[in-house]
Design an enzyme around this catalytic site. Sequence first.
Site, PDB file in Angstrom:
ATOM      1  N   SER A 105       0.760  -1.057  -0.117  1.00  0.00           N
ATOM      2  CA  SER A 105      -0.058   0.117   0.030  1.00  0.00           C
ATOM      3  C   SER A 105       0.757   1.393  -0.050  1.00  0.00           C
ATOM      4  CB  SER A 105      -0.787  -0.009   1.238  1.00  0.00           C
ATOM      5  OG  SER A 105      -1.477   1.091   1.398  1.00  0.00           O
ATOM      6  N   HIS A 123      -0.967  -1.288  -4.198  1.00  0.00           N
ATOM      7  CA  HIS A 123      -2.366  -0.923  -3.757  1.00  0.00           C
ATOM      8  C   HIS A 123      -2.561   0.746  -3.440  1.00  0.00           C
ATOM      9  CE1 HIS A 123      -5.903  -2.109  -1.466  1.00  0.00           C
ATOM     10  NE2 HIS A 123      -5.615  -1.235  -0.678  1.00  0.00           N
ATOM     11  N   ASP A 131      -4.854   3.654  -1.790  1.00  0.00           N
ATOM     12  CA  ASP A 131      -5.830   3.768  -0.979  1.00  0.00           C
ATOM     13  C   ASP A 131      -6.570   5.064  -1.413  1.00  0.00           C
ATOM     14  OD1 ASP A 131      -6.375   1.509   0.626  1.00  0.00           O
ATOM     15  OD2 ASP A 131      -4.280   2.037   1.309  1.00  0.00           O
ATOM     16  N   MET A 147      -9.250   8.026  -0.725  1.00  0.00           N
ATOM     17  CA  MET A 147      -9.868   8.356   0.395  1.00  0.00           C
ATOM     18  C   MET A 147     -10.610   9.703   0.072  1.00  0.00           C
ATOM     19  SD  MET A 147      -7.874   7.303   3.676  1.00  0.00           S
ATOM     20  CE  MET A 147      -6.953   5.508   3.619  1.00  0.00           C
ATOM     21  N   HIS A 161      -8.041   0.922  -4.439  1.00  0.00           N
ATOM     22  CA  HIS A 161      -9.086   0.732  -3.357  1.00  0.00           C
ATOM     23  C   HIS A 161      -9.936   2.232  -3.234  1.00  0.00           C
ATOM     24  CE1 HIS A 161      -9.690  -0.183   0.993  1.00  0.00           C
ATOM     25  NE2 HIS A 161     -10.812  -0.266   0.455  1.00  0.00           N
ATOM     26  N   MET A 195     -12.257   4.257  -1.319  1.00  0.00           N
ATOM     27  CA  MET A 195     -13.057   4.417  -0.067  1.00  0.00           C
ATOM     28  C   MET A 195     -13.422   5.616  -0.230  1.00  0.00           C
ATOM     29  SD  MET A 195     -10.052   2.877   2.426  1.00  0.00           S
ATOM     30  CE  MET A 195      -8.687   2.952   1.301  1.00  0.00           C
ATOM     31  N   MET A 227     -11.801  -5.979   4.697  1.00  0.00           N
ATOM     32  CA  MET A 227     -10.767  -5.191   5.704  1.00  0.00           C
ATOM     33  C   MET A 227     -10.648  -5.493   7.111  1.00  0.00           C
ATOM     34  SD  MET A 227     -10.335  -2.473   3.730  1.00  0.00           S
ATOM     35  CE  MET A 227      -9.414  -1.378   5.188  1.00  0.00           C
ATOM     36  N   GLY A 243      -9.430   3.920   6.612  1.00  0.00           N
ATOM     37  CA  GLY A 243      -9.179   5.392   6.890  1.00  0.00           C
ATOM     38  C   GLY A 243      -7.781   5.476   7.174  1.00  0.00           C
ATOM     39  N   GLY A 258      -3.547   4.011   7.935  1.00  0.00           N
ATOM     40  CA  GLY A 258      -2.461   2.769   7.927  1.00  0.00           C
ATOM     41  C   GLY A 258      -1.983   2.671   9.299  1.00  0.00           C
ATOM     42  N   ASP A 294      -6.633  -6.365   3.845  1.00  0.00           N
ATOM     43  CA  ASP A 294      -6.010  -4.949   4.082  1.00  0.00           C
ATOM     44  C   ASP A 294      -6.175  -4.395   5.247  1.00  0.00           C
ATOM     45  OD1 ASP A 294      -5.473  -2.619   3.440  1.00  0.00           O
ATOM     46  OD2 ASP A 294      -7.011  -1.924   2.007  1.00  0.00           O
ATOM     47  N   GLY A 295      -4.920  -4.536   6.117  1.00  0.00           N
ATOM     48  CA  GLY A 295      -5.191  -3.724   7.225  1.00  0.00           C
ATOM     49  C   GLY A 295      -4.288  -4.644   8.279  1.00  0.00           C
ATOM     50  N   GLY A 296      -3.401  -4.181   8.731  1.00  0.00           N
ATOM     51  CA  GLY A 296      -2.545  -4.815   9.808  1.00  0.00           C
ATOM     52  C   GLY A 296      -1.635  -6.163   9.625  1.00  0.00           C
TER      53      GLY A 296
HETATM   54  C1  DX5 Z   1      -6.683   1.471   5.483  1.00  0.00           C
HETATM   55  C2  DX5 Z   1      -6.022   1.267   3.979  1.00  0.00           C
HETATM   56  C3  DX5 Z   1      -4.854   0.163   4.060  1.00  0.00           C
HETATM   57  C4  DX5 Z   1      -3.671   0.637   4.695  1.00  0.00           C
HETATM   58  C5  DX5 Z   1      -3.058  -0.571   5.126  1.00  0.00           C
HETATM   59  O1  DX5 Z   1      -7.859   2.568   5.063  1.00  0.00           O
HETATM   60  O2  DX5 Z   1      -7.035   0.603   3.094  1.00  0.00           O
HETATM   61  O3  DX5 Z   1      -4.478  -0.199   2.734  1.00  0.00           O
HETATM   62  O4  DX5 Z   1      -2.933   1.463   3.888  1.00  0.00           O
HETATM   63  O5  DX5 Z   1      -1.873  -0.191   6.044  1.00  0.00           O
HETATM   64  P1  DX5 Z   1      -1.334  -1.073   7.152  1.00  0.00           P
HETATM   65  O6  DX5 Z   1      -0.741  -2.250   6.465  1.00  0.00           O
HETATM   66  O7  DX5 Z   1      -0.337  -0.202   7.865  1.00  0.00           O
HETATM   67  O8  DX5 Z   1      -2.294  -1.751   8.085  1.00  0.00           O
HETATM   68 ZN    ZN Z   2      -6.544  -0.446   1.285  1.00  0.00          ZN
END
Ligand code: DX5
Ligand code: ZN
Length: 214
Positions: free
Chosen positions: A6, A31, A33, A35, A64, A66, A137, A142, A144, A175-177
């Site tokens: 990302s 990826h 993001d 927003m 992606h 959002m 998700m 929102g 990272g 996606d996330g963590g």
């Molecule tokens: C959150 C994003 C993710 C984010 C993941 O809204 O969609 O793609 O960048 O970040 P990490 O890997 O730091 O959780």
């Molecule tokens: Zn994402």
Amino acid sequence: MIISPSVLALDYSRLPEQVSELNASGAQWLHFDVMDGHFVPNLTFGPDILKAFCKLSNLYMDVHLMVSDPVFFADIFIDAGADMITFHYEAAGAEKAVQLAEHIHARGKQAGISIKPATDPEVLKDLLPYFDMVLVMSVEPGFGGQAFMPASLDKIRTLRQWINEAGLSMHIQVDGGINAETAKLVREAGADVLVAGSYVFKRNIGEAVRSLEG
Ligand code: DX5
Ligand code: ZN
């Protein structure tokens, strides 16, 4: 496994250098993001940034959205170079989601649908045949750098089972963590595309990507 770093977590003061590292990292996708400050309480980038990445990289551009109005933004990001457009079920609803997937396919691109942590995967069951990918998700969208939510593992298992039962061939993206430990868990649950932001950019990019591939 497909790794989709990302670029939300990239150091934008060293953009060309970081993109060359990504190109050489073994990652197949990038990826993005997007927003809008409305669907999520944060703002990121518009289509010109994606265009700049397309000049610097031939990786598969995984966008992606959002945003509250995915119908409006899908074409804008396809024109800018997106290969996959993933949008949120919560923003589109079922009927519009199918129409938008068909439109994305008519433009020769792939379509993904995403659910936030609070959304029951059941809402996607009948929509799966229209999509190339479902994005689960594993944090609240929102920002990272948040911690992985283990409740996403059951959602991945359920979706993989439905996909297999229906004889579909589609990706499950998470996606996330994502880090080396959570990557293993989501892989075992049935995911095959991993998004990772902070984990990849806080260390050597190539080594981080390899550690996620499993
Ligand atoms: C959150 C994003 C993710 C984010 C993941 O809204 O969609 O793609 O960048 O970040 P990490 O890997 O730091 O959780
Ligand atoms: Zn994402």
